[in-house]
Motif scaffolding. Structure first.
Motif, PDB file in Angstrom:
ATOM      1  N   GLN A 521       0.831  -1.203   0.000  1.00 50.15           N
ATOM      2  CA  GLN A 521       0.000   0.000   0.000  1.00 50.15           C
ATOM      3  C   GLN A 521       0.870   1.259   0.000  1.00 50.15           C
ATOM      4  O   GLN A 521       0.616   2.201  -0.748  1.00 50.15           O
ATOM      5  CB  GLN A 521      -0.927   0.002   1.212  1.00 50.15           C
ATOM      6  CG  GLN A 521      -2.004  -1.084   1.160  1.00 50.15           C
ATOM      7  CD  GLN A 521      -2.886  -1.075   2.394  1.00 50.15           C
ATOM      8  OE1 GLN A 521      -3.175  -0.021   2.947  1.00 50.15           O
ATOM      9  NE2 GLN A 521      -3.314  -2.253   2.837  1.00 50.15           N
ATOM     10  N   HIS A 522       1.907   1.256   0.833  1.00 46.98           N
ATOM     11  CA  HIS A 522       2.806   2.414   0.886  1.00 46.98           C
ATOM     12  C   HIS A 522       3.553   2.569  -0.440  1.00 46.98           C
ATOM     13  O   HIS A 522       3.774   3.695  -0.919  1.00 46.98           O
ATOM     14  CB  HIS A 522       3.807   2.264   2.031  1.00 46.98           C
ATOM     15  CG  HIS A 522       3.157   2.330   3.381  1.00 46.98           C
ATOM     16  ND1 HIS A 522       3.698   1.717   4.503  1.00 46.98           N
ATOM     17  CD2 HIS A 522       2.000   2.923   3.798  1.00 46.98           C
ATOM     18  CE1 HIS A 522       2.903   1.930   5.538  1.00 46.98           C
ATOM     19  NE2 HIS A 522       1.866   2.661   5.132  1.00 46.98           N
ATOM     20  N   LEU A 524       2.529   1.664  -3.456  1.00 48.30           N
ATOM     21  CA  LEU A 524       1.617   2.204  -4.465  1.00 48.30           C
ATOM     22  C   LEU A 524       1.389   3.700  -4.261  1.00 48.30           C
ATOM     23  O   LEU A 524       1.349   4.478  -5.230  1.00 48.30           O
ATOM     24  CB  LEU A 524       0.282   1.455  -4.417  1.00 48.30           C
ATOM     25  CG  LEU A 524       0.294   0.008  -4.924  1.00 48.30           C
ATOM     26  CD1 LEU A 524      -1.019  -0.689  -4.595  1.00 48.30           C
ATOM     27  CD2 LEU A 524       0.552  -0.038  -6.428  1.00 48.30           C
ATOM     28  N   ALA A 525       1.238   4.095  -3.021  1.00 46.29           N
ATOM     29  CA  ALA A 525       1.045   5.521  -2.731  1.00 46.29           C
ATOM     30  C   ALA A 525       2.253   6.334  -3.190  1.00 46.29           C
ATOM     31  O   ALA A 525       2.106   7.425  -3.771  1.00 46.29           O
ATOM     32  CB  ALA A 525       0.797   5.720  -1.236  1.00 46.29           C
ATOM     33  N   ASP A 526       3.451   5.815  -2.963  1.00 46.44           N
ATOM     34  CA  ASP A 526       4.674   6.512  -3.359  1.00 46.44           C
ATOM     35  C   ASP A 526       4.766   6.644  -4.878  1.00 46.44           C
ATOM     36  O   ASP A 526       5.137   7.699  -5.413  1.00 46.44           O
ATOM     37  CB  ASP A 526       5.889   5.752  -2.815  1.00 46.44           C
ATOM     38  CG  ASP A 526       7.175   6.531  -2.994  1.00 46.44           C
ATOM     39  OD1 ASP A 526       7.208   7.723  -2.605  1.00 46.44           O
ATOM     40  OD2 ASP A 526       8.143   5.958  -3.530  1.00 46.44           O
ATOM     41  N   LEU A 528       2.275   6.688  -7.027  1.00 46.00           N
ATOM     42  CA  LEU A 528       1.278   7.659  -7.487  1.00 46.00           C
ATOM     43  C   LEU A 528       1.717   9.092  -7.198  1.00 46.00           C
ATOM     44  O   LEU A 528       1.522   9.987  -8.021  1.00 46.00           O
ATOM     45  CB  LEU A 528      -0.078   7.364  -6.837  1.00 46.00           C
ATOM     46  CG  LEU A 528      -0.743   6.044  -7.248  1.00 46.00           C
ATOM     47  CD1 LEU A 528      -1.964   5.768  -6.378  1.00 46.00           C
ATOM     48  CD2 LEU A 528      -1.138   6.071  -8.718  1.00 46.00           C
ATOM     49  N   ASN A 529       2.326   9.301  -6.039  1.00 40.96           N
ATOM     50  CA  ASN A 529       2.791  10.651  -5.685  1.00 40.96           C
ATOM     51  C   ASN A 529       3.886  11.133  -6.630  1.00 40.96           C
ATOM     52  O   ASN A 529       3.957  12.315  -6.976  1.00 40.96           O
ATOM     53  CB  ASN A 529       3.302  10.682  -4.240  1.00 40.96           C
ATOM     54  CG  ASN A 529       2.171  10.579  -3.229  1.00 40.96           C
ATOM     55  OD1 ASN A 529       1.031  10.938  -3.527  1.00 40.96           O
ATOM     56  ND2 ASN A 529       2.478  10.083  -2.036  1.00 40.96           N
ATOM     57  N   LEU A 614      -8.688   1.894  -2.262  1.00 43.68           N
ATOM     58  CA  LEU A 614      -7.596   2.539  -1.536  1.00 43.68           C
ATOM     59  C   LEU A 614      -7.159   3.830  -2.203  1.00 43.68           C
ATOM     60  O   LEU A 614      -6.794   4.801  -1.540  1.00 43.68           O
ATOM     61  CB  LEU A 614      -6.404   1.580  -1.437  1.00 43.68           C
ATOM     62  CG  LEU A 614      -6.579   0.357  -0.529  1.00 43.68           C
ATOM     63  CD1 LEU A 614      -5.436  -0.624  -0.743  1.00 43.68           C
ATOM     64  CD2 LEU A 614      -6.637   0.775   0.931  1.00 43.68           C
ATOM     65  N   PHE A 615      -7.156   3.836  -3.543  1.00 42.93           N
ATOM     66  CA  PHE A 615      -6.633   4.985  -4.287  1.00 42.93           C
ATOM     67  C   PHE A 615      -7.633   5.372  -5.385  1.00 42.93           C
ATOM     68  O   PHE A 615      -7.454   5.020  -6.561  1.00 42.93           O
ATOM     69  CB  PHE A 615      -5.273   4.655  -4.909  1.00 42.93           C
ATOM     70  CG  PHE A 615      -4.273   4.102  -3.937  1.00 42.93           C
ATOM     71  CD1 PHE A 615      -3.622   4.936  -3.038  1.00 42.93           C
ATOM     72  CD2 PHE A 615      -3.986   2.740  -3.908  1.00 42.93           C
ATOM     73  CE1 PHE A 615      -2.704   4.427  -2.135  1.00 42.93           C
ATOM     74  CE2 PHE A 615      -3.071   2.223  -3.017  1.00 42.93           C
ATOM     75  CZ  PHE A 615      -2.423   3.069  -2.119  1.00 42.93           C
ATOM     76  N   GLN A 617      -8.075   7.942  -6.981  1.00 40.94           N
ATOM     77  CA  GLN A 617      -7.521   8.782  -8.041  1.00 40.94           C
ATOM     78  C   GLN A 617      -6.670   7.996  -9.029  1.00 40.94           C
ATOM     79  O   GLN A 617      -6.287   8.516 -10.097  1.00 40.94           O
ATOM     80  CB  GLN A 617      -6.671   9.909  -7.429  1.00 40.94           C
ATOM     81  CG  GLN A 617      -5.261   9.499  -6.976  1.00 40.94           C
ATOM     82  CD  GLN A 617      -5.233   8.768  -5.632  1.00 40.94           C
ATOM     83  OE1 GLN A 617      -6.275   8.315  -5.151  1.00 40.94           O
ATOM     84  NE2 GLN A 617      -4.065   8.682  -5.029  1.00 40.94           N
ATOM     85  N   ALA A 618      -6.366   6.736  -8.723  1.00 41.54           N
ATOM     86  CA  ALA A 618      -5.473   5.941  -9.576  1.00 41.54           C
ATOM     87  C   ALA A 618      -6.143   5.597 -10.903  1.00 41.54           C
ATOM     88  O   ALA A 618      -7.331   5.292 -10.961  1.00 41.54           O
ATOM     89  CB  ALA A 618      -5.054   4.665  -8.853  1.00 41.54           C
TER      90      ALA A 618
END
Length: 736
Positions: A521-522, A524-526, A528-529, A614-615, A617-618
């Motif tokens: 999860q972390h 994927l967030a990274d 996307l950022n 979870l995301f 916006q993805a």
């Protein structure tokens, strides 16, 4: 003197060859490999003329009826390859010969039914007989297969036999026409020199609007000296066929029909490229390949073992160039249609106008024309999955089998059953050409062949991040220190991406019930950022689920043969697909007595839903069988992802095969255990291969990358070997 020949007939369930003789008018036209029509029992059937024989096996031979197509001939090497496949697979030779023929040409005998006499008016007909008479009355004579489509799921043949006996119907043995044929278009061309045509621009019609149209036609053809499709002429001038016919009558324009090639690569965009400087490892591997390509006589196959991203494709390109320079041709096999677009562009950029494409997603006409261009020597290299191996190249010099370990090279859906890798080796032995088999994770059979000196072995142990020119294109995307080793070579080197093994048992204990670990999860967030890209890989074949303990990771296996048991929901039972052992689903784990016994099965749609929860916006893309059913779907999905129209690509096995995606910095394996527990003795080997391959999709640019591998059995030697990119350790243990 009578000429006797042997023919492989295209009749279902008939093996072997049969002897015929040639009529005098066909003797001068005879050539091995020709497509012919011959009598067979009460039928006329299609066959391939294989060779001349001195003495026939029967006292009285029948005559070959006709040569069906003088252009359609298979090569002597193809005939020998068909014999090899027939011998090794125990399949009828005619079925193996059919592999060599273009789609739409192979025909089975049929019967032509004609309504000769109407039944008497007082005759009582059953429903099927009446339907058959009605359809023949309405549509005229029909072949058996046409009647089957007109009267589906009806037993019309017994009714037809009865009516033939009463002389109401007649039936004639026929061969249906081929489904494909050459394509012709109407063209227009200036019939006189341009300077003379300019003198005829006036006086083409008394009507101003017609005069203007015809004038524009001539002006356009003056600019285009070669024959032009009349549709193009209409579009450029606003004219029509009547205008062209008048100009033809005035002897200003030539109208004719010209054959055109249906080329699936026409209009494909690509950037021309030149050979890149080789690294030291590539140069060391290239020299023995080059020597084999230039030596006379047969040579042993070459197993090129190179880690993902080590530059195997550049060696393929060099080998093809060497072959083309000597006037020979090459075949390049890829395991999946999904890979053809990327591979084709690489080869077209190096060999423009000389590349052909073959795969099942093309139309019958495109495949037919590619086959004919190959047979005429108009193509230098043919690219495609296993069926491309049967292209009739007249002077073959090289066969490349990329990702040679891949299971899709084995044909198991319809007979004849064959392995394209083994068939490629056989074909190169027949033709005296070179077979180059590349893989980052060679299958153990290939590895053992090289250890026993049946095959030569070459290695590319280092990963190439990119050539220095390519690196410059990424400089704007790199923040801070770039992650490659600076060397004096023209290509920068990089380590394989680090693999983080996540124990999903610990995630459950910590209260995480998601299919994604906190690390993933972390990650994927990274991604996307930073506006980079990620791949989520689901190691899944089919819909079968397996049973395991979420507490200790133990999977339930067969007590007889140790293959893993598969859960069947209908009976709520566990079944061994190898020996048939069956048992009820236990309530507790036999290893740790936990009640956390679960069936595991998951699809790409669920993974996509969880990502979007979870995301939100993805931007996601799925790449699986459901999303790739339409023609061109593979290329569209890959193009969207390469051009950053999606952030996360979710898919199954095809994601692990040779794709070069420089902006992918994260690969997440949702659950590595699934493949380990398939009921197959090669399950461990295949899981290691696919994990190593999919891990190779990350970190192929200066942006670097990482792999997160989720598992309930982190101590398993396959998981440990994949995490350490340890092919050597894996192969030693697995061979044992």
């Amino acid at each position: 003197m009578t000429v006797f020949v042997e023919v492989a007939v295209n009749v279902p369930k008939v093996s072997g060859v049969f002897h015929y003789h040639l009529s005098p008018e066909l003797e001068d036209l005879y050539a091995p490999g020709m497509l012919v029509e011959v009598p067979f029992g009460q039928q006329r059937v299609q066959g391939v003329l294989l060779s001349q024989v001195e003495t026939p096996e029967v006292a009285e031979t029948k005559a070959v009826t006709a040569i069906l197509d003088q252009e359609i001939t298979i090569t002597a090497a193809q005939i020998e390859l068909a014999r090899w496949i027939a011998q090794t697979s125990l399949a009828p030779l005619s079925r193996c010969i059919s592999l060599m023929l273009p789609v739409g040409i192979s025909k089975l005998a049929d019967r032509l039914y004609t309504l000769e006499n109407e039944p008497p008016k007082n005759e009582k007909l059953n429903a099927i007989s009446q339907q058959l008479i009605d359809v023949l009355r309405d549509r005229g004579p029909l072949r058996g297969r046409q009647i089957e489509r007109a009267l589906p799921k009806s037993r019309w043949r017994p009714a037809a036999r009865s009516m033939i006996a009463k002389e109401w119907l007649s039936a004639l043995a026929v061969l249906p026409p081929p489904k494909v044929r050459p394509r012709y278009i109407k063209t227009a061309q200036l019939a006189i020199p341009p300077e003379q045509a300019e003198a005829h621009l006036e006086g083409l019609s008394k009507k101003p609007n017609v005069q203007e149209r015809r004038q524009r036609i001539l002006e356009f053809l003056i600019r285009e000296p070669d024959p032009v499709a009349i549709d193009w002429v209409y579009a450029e001038s606003g004219g029509n066929l009547a205008d062209l016919k008048l100009l033809h009558e005035k002897e200003l324009v030539i109208l004719r029909e010209e054959q055109i090639w249906r080329d699936p690569l026409a209009g494909l965009a690509y950037d021309p490229s030149t050979p890149l400087a080789l690294t030291d490892d590539q140069q060391a591997a290239w020299e023995p390949i080059r020597q084999k390509l230039n030596q006379d006589g047969p040579s042993k196959p070459i197993l090129l073992h190179g880690v993902t991203g080590s530059g195997k494709t550049e060696l393929y390109l060099r080998a093809v160039a060497e072959v083309l320079e000597s006037g020979r041709q090459a075949i390049v096999l890829v395991p999946e249609i999904a890979l053809t677009a990327q591979t084709v562009r690489r080869f077209m950029s190096r060999f423009p106008g000389r590349v052909g494409l073959v795969h099942s997603g093309l139309s019958a006409g495109e495949r037919y024309d590619t086959w004919r261009r190959a047979r005429q020597g108009k193509l230098g290299v043919v690219i495609g999955p296993r069926s491309a191996l049967f292209s009739p190249l007249p002077n073959l010099g090289l066969v490349v089998v990329d990702e040679s370990h891949d299971g899709s090279y084995y044909q198991d859906s319809l007979p004849p059953y064959y392995h394209a890798r083994d068939a490629a080796v056989a074909l190169t032995e027949i033709t005296g050409s070179v077979c180059l088999l590349g893989s980052a994770t060679p299958d153990l059979t290939s590895l053992q062949n090289s250890r026993r000196d049946k095959w030569d072995y070459l290695s590319l142990p280092k990963r190439i991040m990119a050539h220095r020119e390519t690196i410059r294109a990424y400089e704007k995307r790199i923040s801070g220190q770039s992650q490659y080793q600076s060397t004096g070579e023209q290509a920068a080197m990089i380590e394989l991406p680090p693999v983080n093994v996540v124990d999903m048992r610990e995630e459950l204990k910590a209260g995480n019930r998601s299919i994604f670990s906190l690390a993933l999860q972390h990650g994927l967030a990274d991604v996307l950022n930073k506006k980079q890209q990620a791949i989520l890989f689901l190691n899944r074949l089919g819909s079968a689920t397996y049973v395991f303990c979420r507490e200790c990771g133990e999977s339930l296996s067969c007590p007889n043969c140790e293959t893993n048991l598969t859960y069947h929901a209908g009976k709520e039972s566990l079944l061994c697909h190898h020996c048939g052992y069956q048992r009820k689903l236990p309530k507790t784990c036999p290893n740790c007595s936990s009640s956390q016994i679960r069936q595991y099965g998951m699809g790409t749609e669920r993974v996509e839903r969880e990502v979007l929860k979870l995301f939100p916006q993805a931007r996601t893309l799925r790449w699986d069988r459901e999303t790739t059913r339409k023609k061109g779907a593979h290329e569209i999905i890959l193009s969207h992802f390469i051009n950053q129209r999606a952030d996360i690509l979710i898919g199954t096995q095809m994601l692990a095969k040779g794709l070069d995606l420089p902006l992918v910095t994260l690969v997440g394996v949702v659950l590595a255990d699934v493949g380990l527990n398939l009921p197959d003795y090669r399950a461990g080997e295949r899981v290691f291969q696919v994990l190593a391959q999919v891990a190779g999709r990350a970190g192929r640019s200066p942006l670097g990358g990482q792999v997160i591998l989720q598992t309930f059995d982190p101590e398993h030697y396959i998981i440990q070997a994949a995490a350490g990119h340890d092919y050597s350790g894996f192969s030693e243990k697995e061979l044992g």
